[in-house]
Design a protein around this motif. Structure first.
Motif, mmCIF file in Angstrom:
data_model
loop_
_atom_site.group_PDB
_atom_site.id
_atom_site.type_symbol
_atom_site.label_atom_id
_atom_site.label_comp_id
_atom_site.label_asym_id
_atom_site.label_seq_id
_atom_site.Cartn_x
_atom_site.Cartn_y
_atom_site.Cartn_z
ATOM 1 N N ASP A 92 0.830 -1.205 0.000
ATOM 2 C CA ASP A 92 0.000 0.000 0.000
ATOM 3 C C ASP A 92 0.869 1.262 0.000
ATOM 4 O O ASP A 92 0.555 2.252 -0.666
ATOM 5 C CB ASP A 92 -0.923 0.010 1.218
ATOM 6 C CG ASP A 92 -2.070 -0.980 1.078
ATOM 7 O OD1 ASP A 92 -2.222 -1.545 -0.020
ATOM 8 O OD2 ASP A 92 -2.806 -1.190 2.058
ATOM 9 N N LYS B 253 2.104 1.865 -3.460
ATOM 10 C CA LYS B 253 1.070 2.434 -4.330
ATOM 11 C C LYS B 253 0.880 3.920 -4.055
ATOM 12 O O LYS B 253 0.639 4.706 -4.976
ATOM 13 C CB LYS B 253 -0.246 1.675 -4.137
ATOM 14 C CG LYS B 253 -0.202 0.247 -4.677
ATOM 15 C CD LYS B 253 -1.504 -0.501 -4.386
ATOM 16 C CE LYS B 253 -1.444 -1.931 -4.928
ATOM 17 N NZ LYS B 253 -2.679 -2.693 -4.610
ATOM 18 N N ALA C 104 8.473 3.916 -4.837
ATOM 19 C CA ALA C 104 7.541 2.800 -5.055
ATOM 20 C C ALA C 104 8.303 1.553 -5.490
ATOM 21 O O ALA C 104 8.033 0.431 -5.025
ATOM 22 C CB ALA C 104 6.508 3.193 -6.103
ATOM 23 N N ASP D 21 1.414 -9.062 -6.775
ATOM 24 C CA ASP D 21 1.060 -7.641 -6.641
ATOM 25 C C ASP D 21 2.316 -6.776 -6.567
ATOM 26 O O ASP D 21 2.360 -5.675 -7.140
ATOM 27 C CB ASP D 21 0.200 -7.435 -5.388
ATOM 28 C CG ASP D 21 -1.166 -8.070 -5.536
ATOM 29 O OD1 ASP D 21 -1.832 -7.813 -6.558
ATOM 30 O OD2 ASP D 21 -1.580 -8.817 -4.633
ATOM 31 N N LEU E 46 3.504 -3.867 -9.144
ATOM 32 C CA LEU E 46 3.929 -2.545 -8.680
ATOM 33 C C LEU E 46 5.303 -2.202 -9.236
ATOM 34 O O LEU E 46 5.562 -1.057 -9.652
ATOM 35 C CB LEU E 46 3.942 -2.502 -7.144
ATOM 36 C CG LEU E 46 4.477 -1.220 -6.501
ATOM 37 C CD1 LEU E 46 3.607 -0.023 -6.872
ATOM 38 C CD2 LEU E 46 4.555 -1.369 -4.977
ATOM 39 N N GLU F 44 4.893 -1.234 -12.903
ATOM 40 C CA GLU F 44 4.282 0.103 -13.027
ATOM 41 C C GLU F 44 5.290 1.192 -12.684
ATOM 42 O O GLU F 44 5.345 2.238 -13.337
ATOM 43 C CB GLU F 44 3.058 0.197 -12.113
ATOM 44 C CG GLU F 44 1.889 -0.687 -12.544
ATOM 45 C CD GLU F 44 0.824 -0.774 -11.464
ATOM 46 O OE1 GLU F 44 0.792 0.112 -10.591
ATOM 47 O OE2 GLU F 44 0.024 -1.726 -11.492
ATOM 48 N N SER F 45 6.105 0.966 -11.654
ATOM 49 C CA SER F 45 7.109 1.949 -11.244
ATOM 50 C C SER F 45 8.154 2.140 -12.338
ATOM 51 O O SER F 45 8.531 3.273 -12.667
ATOM 52 C CB SER F 45 7.778 1.514 -9.941
ATOM 53 O OG SER F 45 6.832 1.342 -8.916
ATOM 54 N N ASN G 268 -2.538 -5.392 -16.401
ATOM 55 C CA ASN G 268 -1.298 -4.656 -16.156
ATOM 56 C C ASN G 268 -0.400 -4.692 -17.394
ATOM 57 O O ASN G 268 0.150 -3.663 -17.817
ATOM 58 C CB ASN G 268 -0.575 -5.273 -14.948
ATOM 59 C CG ASN G 268 0.726 -4.563 -14.622
ATOM 60 O OD1 ASN G 268 0.738 -3.361 -14.392
ATOM 61 N ND2 ASN G 268 1.830 -5.299 -14.605
#
Length: 778
Positions: free
Chosen positions: A121, A124, A135, A151, A155, A158-159, A189
């Motif tokens: 969390d 994110k 992140a 997950d 992440l 995405e980072s 994703n």
């Protein structure tokens, strides 16, 4: 703790006789039970679990504020209770209180370093807050302990995507697919990254794979529709959004997407129909029934927004959020009476409602009730210290009170809490421009362009800053970008025209300003700029004529009447200027600028009583403008009413304690009329600090030094004042009195004679004659 009670049906057992022993035994048993229950109720662990259970029930129902209160009660019993702390953080996330969520999550991982959901969390939040490197570090931390955490892998991808590491991001997204090939979220994703990289065909196939894995979810369908829209495949996008609506008719998201598609196509009627359908078909879902009203707000259509939320308030009288939005719209429309009544009804039910308190403070600012606004907004911030809207309005309240430093502090707190608050950046820009801090203004302009790229003010502010730093080319580039991005807006043409006028490129300036007027015929700034050009070119009559002709076309425009008065005053047409300013006041009686301009002209024409009346009329409209009281005090002085002048200067200083004009003038009155010389000296020093190059402030401070016996310091100041204004008889007289105290009769006589020669019929000359007589008698 649980207690079991065994009961037997009275039909199956004979009714016993109650003896004393049995009764005492029964009482003893009940006493034991009470003790056990009491022990349970006092057991902190039991109470913690009770609050957690309450919070979980609220959380499941989506009542996040109530859930957070329950979790906080558990934390009051045990501040290190990680379960409650993490659940409270999740409430903060659902409520959008990211700063609070961030602090709570940091506390969670500090108490429990291997709480990987909390680390996730946090990552994110970092990513959403524009900190992709932080992140990424969180994702790697999780993966070192749990390499198959899908997950965390997503992440990480995405980072890396945000960091520009597209190749790594795609590789990591594919690894996530390999970890859980049966999960739709990993394909989503990957598809998003493929779309970002321009691999639209691959992205489409991957989105469809996600659809096949989770056919009941509208999420892949929505993403696929967005992909089609980005490719201008609007019909395909429409089909996806309509399919999502059919699958989840009570979900506002697909309706929003379809409305956005129609709006992008310029089909406003269809947009409104989609949103009106949402209102009709989701009467029990606030996000649905208010979509049309929110659209009108986003489109900056206040009349339609007001009408829509008026209807919603009637339909849903218990929806406090709708009520608050309607109050805000009423405030922006300056309908403060209705807004106040509605807002008071909210506060009657919930006296500590932060939003309603802030709205009350905002209304008080509009009503020029600075002190009340400050109290109200400080109360709101007592309950929600990190509410950016509260700090924004508190800044305006301090500005109203003439305290720019505190106002700036509040606005900086606003943008710290909510960096995308354009209104706070604009307020900070105004302060930077006043200070002529062009570097700061440039930085603010850059920030505004970033957060509102389609608005004009960021480009104008940035252009102004660059131009004042001598970088005209960059200033022009900003304004040309504005013209290209908004060719129908007058702003780019107007500001580029003003820049050309400063460069004395008259023909280009004239053309650009007229292009601005073509787009906005009522632009006062354009009319003012054209008139200023006439003055700059030595054609004042042309400026006056231009504005007269324009005012004849728009005779009810108070702004034009004001501009005409300014031009006439500038052209020494004081009588005409007074007439124009009077008309401006008639058309806009609540505009203090027009009233003050009228008062200034009346004073210049020797109409002292009329000017006093005008200044008094302006005070209720601008009660915290110290300069009004200074000007009014000067007029009382001119009339010889020094007592009223003294009172008026004191009023100015009560508003702005360091106002140099009020301090200087009040100091002189005290010295001339037997006031406290030490107070006068202190005031004179304030005046001198604020007007360090003024011969008038030098004379006042010198006269204060004279009255306190500091003759040498007085002589230096008066010699400087006389050098700057040789013909001022008062300065000459005061210098003569100082020389006399310094036992320098030769220079004293010379100063007195010069005072008489400068203005023979002045009070200073009369005093100088008397002093000469005394000097001759010594």
């Amino acid at each position: 703790m649980s207690i079991l009670f065994y009961t037997v049906s009275p039909k199956l057992m004979p009714r016993p006789t109650v003896t004393g022993n049995v009764l005492r035994a029964g009482i003893g048993f009940l006493f034991l039970v009470a003790l056990v229950l009491s022990a349970c109720s006092r057991d902190p662990n039991v109470r913690k679990q009770k609050f957690i259970a309450q919070g979980d029930a609220y959380f499941k129902e989506g009542k996040y504020p109530e859930a957070q209160i329950s979790y906080s009660r558990a934390l009051q019993l045990d501040s290190r209770y990680v379960v409650a702390l993490y659940k409270s953080a999740q409430c903060s996330e659902r409520l959008g209180n990211w700063n609070n969520a961030y602090r709570e999550l940091l506390r969670v991982v500090d108490l429990e370093p291997e709480n990987w959901p909390a680390h996730l969390d946090l990552g994110k939040i970092y990513l959403g807050g524009g900190k992709p490197q932080e992140a990424k570090e969180r994702a790697l931390l999780i993966l070192r302990s749990s390499p198959k955490n899908v997950d965390a892998k997503m992440l990480l991808s995405e980072s890396d995507a945000v960091l520009g590491n597209q190749k790594d991001a795609l590789s990591e997204a594919r690894e996530a697919v390999d970890l859980e090939p049966g999960q739709a979220k990993v394909y989503l994703n990957l598809a998003i990254l493929q779309q970002k990289g321009g691999a639209f065909g691959e992205a489409e196939a991957t989105f469809r794979k996600a659809q096949s894995l989770d056919p009941t979810s509208i999420v892949p369908t929505m993403y696929l529709g967005s992909l089609y829209q980005s490719q201008k495949r609007n019909e395909d996008a429409r089909k996806q959004f309509e399919a999502a609506i059919q699958a989840e008719p009570k979900n506002p998201a697909p309706r929003t997407a379809l409305a956005t598609l129609y709006f992008a196509e310029g089909q406003i009627d269809q947009t409104e129909k989609v949103l009106a359908d949402a209102k009709a078909q989701m009467p029990d879902i606030p996000a649905g029934y208010r979509m049309l009203g929110d659209f009108y707000i986003a489109r900056n259509d206040p009349p339609k927004a007001l009408a829509e939320f008026s209807d919603l308030v009637t339909r849903y009288p218990n929806d406090v959020a709708v009520k608050k939005t309607y109050v805000q719209l009423l405030v922006l429309a300056h309908k403060l009476d209705e807004a106040g009544r509605l807002n008071d009804s909210i506060l009657k039910s919930a006296p500590h409602d932060v939003d309603a308190l802030i709205l009350r403070g905002q209304m008080q600012v509009q009503q020029k009730k600075g002190d009340e606004a400050i109290v109200t907004l400080q109360e709101a911030l007592k309950y929600a210290a990190e509410n950016s809207a509260g700090h924004l309005q508190l800044g305006f309240a301090y500005q109203l009170k003439g305290n720019p430093n505190q106002a700036e502090s509040e606005w900086r707190k606003t943008v710290q809490l909510q960096p995308r608050t354009a209104e706070a950046w604009r307020a900070l820009a105004a302060l930077a421009a006043q200070r002529r801090d062009w570097h700061e203004l440039e930085s603010i302009g850059t920030q505004l362009i970033k957060i509102t790229p389609n608005a004009a003010d960021g480009y104008i502010i940035h252009s102004t800053a660059r131009a004042n730093q001598g970088d005209v080319a960059s200033a022009e580039a900003d304004l040309n970008r504005l013209i290209l991005s908004a060719p129908q807006s007058p702003s780019g043409y107007l500001n580029l025209g003003i820049l050309r006028a400063k460069q004395k490129r008259w023909t280009e300036a004239d053309s650009l300003l007229h292009q601005a007027l073509t787009r906005d015929p009522g632009s006062l700034q354009a009319h003012e700029a054209l008139a200023n050009m006439d003055f700059e070119r030595g054609q004042p009559a042309a400026a006056v004529k231009r504005l007269q002709e324009q005012f004849q076309k728009s005779s009810q425009d108070a702004g034009l009447a004001f501009l005409l008065g300014q031009a006439q005053a500038r052209n020494s047409q004081q009588a005409d200027a007074e007439q124009s300013f009077s008309k401006a006041v008639e058309l806009a009686p609540s505009n203090p600028a027009a009233i003050l301009a009228l008062a200034t002209v009346q004073a210049a024409r020797g109409e002292t009583d009329a000017a006093i009346a005008s200044y008094k009329r302006a005070i209720p409209l601008a009660p915290n403008n110290a300069q009004i009281f200074v000007s009014l005090g000067s007029l009382y002085e001119a009339k010889g009413d020094w007592q009223q002048a003294q009172t008026t200067y004191q009023q100015a200083l009560s508003i702005q304690g360091d106002n140099p004009f009020a301090a200087n003038n009040l100091a002189y009155l005290l010295l001339e009329h037997g006031g406290d010389v030490n107070v006068a000296l202190s005031l004179a020093q304030i005046g001198r600090r604020g007007m360090s190059k003024s011969p008038n402030s030098a004379d006042t401070l010198a006269w204060a030094y004279f009255h306190t016996g500091a003759y040498t310091a007085a002589a230096s100041l008066l010699e400087d004042a006389v050098k700057k204004v040789p013909a001022n008889p008062t300065y000459r007289y005061h210098l003569g009195m100082v020389y006399q105290k310094l036992n320098d009769p030769v220079h004293a006589r010379s100063a007195f004679e010069a005072a008489i020669k400068a203005q023979p019929d002045s009070p200073a000359a009369e005093a100088a004659r008397k002093a000469l007589g005394e000097l001759a008698g010594t």
